[in-house]
Design an enzyme around this catalytic site. Sequence first.
Site, PDB file in Angstrom:
ATOM      1  N   GLY A   1       0.825  -1.209   0.000  1.00 14.83           N
ATOM      2  CA  GLY A   1       0.000   0.000   0.000  1.00 14.83           C
ATOM      3  C   GLY A   1       0.849   1.243   0.000  1.00 14.83           C
ATOM      4  N   ASN A   2       0.206   2.375   0.218  1.00 12.79           N
ATOM      5  CA  ASN A   2       0.946   3.632   0.301  1.00 12.79           C
ATOM      6  C   ASN A   2       0.295   4.535   1.351  1.00 12.79           C
ATOM      7  OD1 ASN A   2      -1.079   5.459  -1.054  1.00 12.79           O
ATOM      8  ND2 ASN A   2      -0.775   3.948  -2.670  1.00 12.79           N
ATOM      9  N   ARG A   3       0.896   5.708   1.556  1.00 13.97           N
ATOM     10  CA  ARG A   3       0.508   6.542   2.698  1.00 13.97           C
ATOM     11  C   ARG A   3      -0.560   7.580   2.377  1.00 13.97           C
ATOM     12  NH1 ARG A   3       5.982   8.925   4.401  1.00 13.97           N
ATOM     13  NH2 ARG A   3       4.751   9.923   6.020  1.00 13.97           N
ATOM     14  N   SER A   4      -1.188   7.493   1.220  1.00 14.99           N
ATOM     15  CA  SER A   4      -2.184   8.520   0.894  1.00 14.99           C
ATOM     16  C   SER A   4      -3.368   8.444   1.867  1.00 14.99           C
ATOM     17  CB  SER A   4      -2.681   8.312  -0.532  1.00 14.99           C
ATOM     18  OG  SER A   4      -3.729   9.211  -0.791  1.00 14.99           O
TER      19      SER A   4
ATOM     20  N   ALA B   1      -3.545   7.807  -5.107  1.00 18.06           N
ATOM     21  CA  ALA B   1      -2.203   7.259  -5.273  1.00 18.06           C
ATOM     22  C   ALA B   1      -2.372   5.810  -5.716  1.00 18.06           C
ATOM     23  CB  ALA B   1      -1.438   7.350  -3.963  1.00 18.06           C
TER      24      ALA B   1
END
Length: 413
Positions: free
Chosen positions: A208-211, A280
């Site tokens: 995943g990512n931090r958005s 993102a």
Amino acid sequence: MSRIVLGVSGGVAAYKAVLLLRAFTEAGHDVRVVPTPGALHFVGAATFEALSGNPVTTDVWSDVPEVAHVRIGQEADLVVVAPATADLLARAAMGRADDLLTATLLTAHCPVVFVPAMHTEMWLHPATQDNVATLRRRGAVVLPPAIGRLTGPDSGPGRLPEPTDIAALAGVVLAGGAAALPGDLTGRRVVISAGGTREPLDPVRYLGNRSSGKQGWALARVAAARGADVVLVAANVEIAAPFGVRVVPVGTAEELRAAMLAEAGAGGEAMADVVVMSAAVADFRPVTVAATKLKKGTAGEPSAIALVRNPDVLAELVTKRPPGQLVVGFAAETGDGDADVLTHARAKLLRKGCDLLVVNDVSAGQVFGRADNAVVVLAAEGPDTEVPHGSKDAVAAGIWTAVTARLAPPAGS
Ligand code: CTP
């Protein structure tokens, strides 16, 4: 700190004004609550006095030497009337001054935001709609009501938006004046992606990512306030839907791609006027997704994760866009030895082929999850727009202003 007058008129949604008052005071503002006599049937003056720290009166006959009906309006930086009932809108449109709130509206030089809440029939009645048009023509912001459950079992447009949404939009008007929330997206269909995709590895793990989705949420909220019909394709965001906005939840890049292509529409009535890719999207996903949990010390324990490219959703939306549709991309960039942030971003704008690219400088690592932001909107044609530092809602308002300047006139106009 700003001086906010919170006008409260007599509808059952007056109970939500208490939470709005709380949001304003927690943001450091000095709030003077001015209810109508009807509002006090729903919430007691003591509640407003205790939470605002200021006296509460409804008529012009108390504290006469103070000349409250003139002073309160003159000294305010912002007036927010929430809820604004059909009767209050009618009296404000007529310019009446038969209680302290309407008198205050006549003496206020500052921006005024009305937040209507009433039964659907009352909202849709031509008398109310004419009053709303009159107030907007005079420069007031009148937010569209939320759609949903009303008092009793029925449902429809007329609900008061959530206090967090109202507070965020009031902040936009405090920063940019009433001109920051014009009705310039009325009749427009807008599709926005937000959040960050998650690409599963096994039933419990993902890449995943931090958005946080906050900027996309702000874009949706401000577009709705400016009159748009908004769809928010939300990748893994747990925030409540902004008022009037339809949320389509998705998980992976593939799901986001399918939802965006369907909602953007390839023609006919469903075609979106504007498509914004603020999500993102993971560029890669694991080649295989294990059907059962990967375990340590077993034959299935991975030593490396093989990845495959995800589709570029923005590029595909650009290729398939119907004539007249505006496609807006986002880019979080850092400067490096080769080029600065804007040089990298301009190359990306050309590569992706979108009409506008909203550029975040993340060199300082400061954007993710924060409440504020600053961006530059690069344009394929025409001048770029610098949107100064502000709340994510204020930045969203600046982005929409750059977008609406490029929209073709609505069909039939
Ligand atoms: N985007 C997309 N599909 C992807 C990756 C990104 O639609 N698979 C969109 C994002 O939503 C954003 C824009 O493309 O609007 C730019 O995202 P970014 O990650 O900066 O683009 P990349 O092409 O991945 O560029 P980079 O090589 O710098 O990572």
